[in-house]
Enzyme design. Sequence first.
Site, mmCIF file in Angstrom:
data_model
loop_
_atom_site.group_PDB
_atom_site.id
_atom_site.type_symbol
_atom_site.label_atom_id
_atom_site.label_comp_id
_atom_site.label_asym_id
_atom_site.label_seq_id
_atom_site.Cartn_x
_atom_site.Cartn_y
_atom_site.Cartn_z
ATOM 1 N N GLY A 1 -16.953 0.382 -4.072
ATOM 2 C CA GLY A 1 -15.794 1.571 -3.504
ATOM 3 C C GLY A 1 -16.157 2.422 -4.141
ATOM 4 O O GLY A 1 -17.682 3.577 -4.923
ATOM 5 N N ASN A 2 -15.429 3.475 -4.797
ATOM 6 C CA ASN A 2 -15.700 5.114 -5.391
ATOM 7 C C ASN A 2 -14.949 5.520 -6.126
ATOM 8 O O ASN A 2 -13.549 4.421 -6.040
ATOM 9 C CB ASN A 2 -16.219 5.599 -4.076
ATOM 10 C CG ASN A 2 -15.408 6.082 -3.043
ATOM 11 O OD1 ASN A 2 -14.939 6.954 -3.982
ATOM 12 N ND2 ASN A 2 -15.498 5.731 -2.056
ATOM 13 N N PHE A 3 -14.744 6.785 -6.681
ATOM 14 C CA PHE A 3 -13.896 6.608 -7.383
ATOM 15 C C PHE A 3 -12.917 7.722 -7.305
ATOM 16 O O PHE A 3 -12.016 8.446 -7.731
ATOM 17 C CB PHE A 3 -15.077 8.465 -8.782
ATOM 18 C CG PHE A 3 -15.653 7.547 -9.377
ATOM 19 C CD1 PHE A 3 -15.618 6.710 -10.303
ATOM 20 C CD2 PHE A 3 -17.394 8.033 -9.642
ATOM 21 C CE1 PHE A 3 -16.125 5.779 -11.201
ATOM 22 C CE2 PHE A 3 -18.006 7.152 -10.580
ATOM 23 C CZ PHE A 3 -17.895 6.124 -10.775
ATOM 24 N N ALA B 1 -11.793 9.612 0.888
ATOM 25 C CA ALA B 1 -13.876 9.046 0.637
ATOM 26 C C ALA B 1 -14.396 7.836 1.138
ATOM 27 O O ALA B 1 -14.043 6.598 0.307
ATOM 28 C CB ALA B 1 -13.983 9.006 -0.698
#
Length: 403
Positions: free
Chosen positions: A213-215, A281
Amino acid sequence: MSSLKGKNILIGISAGIAAYKIPLVVRLLKKRGAEVKVLMTPDAQQFVTPLTLATLSQNEVYIHFTAAAPSGGSQWNDHVALGKWADYFLIAPATSNTLSAMVHAKCNNLLIATYLSATCPVFVAPAMDLDMYAHASNQRNLEQLQASGHQVLPVGEGFLASGLEGKGRMLEPELIVEHLEAFRPNANTLAGKKVLITAGPTYEALDPVRFIGNFSSGKMGFALAEAAALRGAQVHLISGPTALDAQHPNINIHRVQSAEEMYTVVHQYYADVDYAIAAAAVADFKPSDKKDQKIKKNQGGLDQISLTPTPDILASMGERKKQQMLIGFALETADEIHQASLKLHTKNLDAIVLNSLNDPGAGFGDTNQVTLIYKNEQQIPFALQSKKELAHQLWEELISDVD
Ligand code: CTP
């Protein structure tokens, strides 16, 4: 800075149970630097006390056409002066009786007399029980008030004082105040428009417990959805996993996890919308082989992960673009303007919002600093500010570009 700072806001309370929430509205407005005066119908005193409202607003509360004069006897509560004092007049809760009196100019109390004398923008927050709100007579009155140029706020949905459940609750105080805050006299609006927004990260599963995943927090996408809803749009917000919730009743939230799920839901609605903004994102890659059972660390399989590209959702929207105004985001760390404008053209966008992680305050927190780039290469820089305020400014800019 709040757009309400220094504004004179008059609140008219009519006799509905939701009147008990108005002290919070007063507090929130005062906190934003507004000057607040309250008037109420005589029956509204059954639901909230004038003393509470006078204390919080730091002004006397107006109820009758006359009040006791300090020198003895009585004095006139001048509805004309009150109406002229107000920059905004908020009528909340607006009961069936008050709505009907407003439509028919039935001037039997100070609230209606002041309403009929006021020339400022008027906001109406209806509050009724389920079937009363749905009744054709009330719906007709609300349409009429809207046609008179008033801002009729949506109602909330949920438990009603009667025990029934559904539409009719007064909009929550925070959202009422956000409506006032977002209001720009003579501003372009999104009434009648359909908007699609992607937000948040996507999670690409490796096994039932792990993901890539991402932030991304989703805050920018949620702020854009709320700012559009506050301008009257119907919004489909398609969000990856976030802790955020969308409050506004015009926002239809679709929660997804992976890029593929986001792609599928986006294309259920995209063909029909006027604006689409891709603020998500999206993970660019997913594990090629998702395991059905948890991968054990000692059995190998976590030291090297083979990845496959996910669908580029925004590019697919660009390929199918017809009437939509299509806006993307670009998060860049080097050669930012050039990289963003490449994305703008290759994905067939109308505009792109460039976030540079090199700008302090831009990116994953509560604030953002962006440059909007149109397909004709025009660049509009925005100051560092909260994502909520930025969302309003971006919409004002995007709407004005269409005119
Ligand atoms: N986007 C998308 N689907 C993807 C990847 C990106 O819809 N699979 C959208 C994002 O929502 C954003 C825009 O494309 O609006 C640009 O995303 P970004 O991550 O900056 O760029 P990428 O196209 O992924 O390119 P790169 O990672 O090489 O910068």
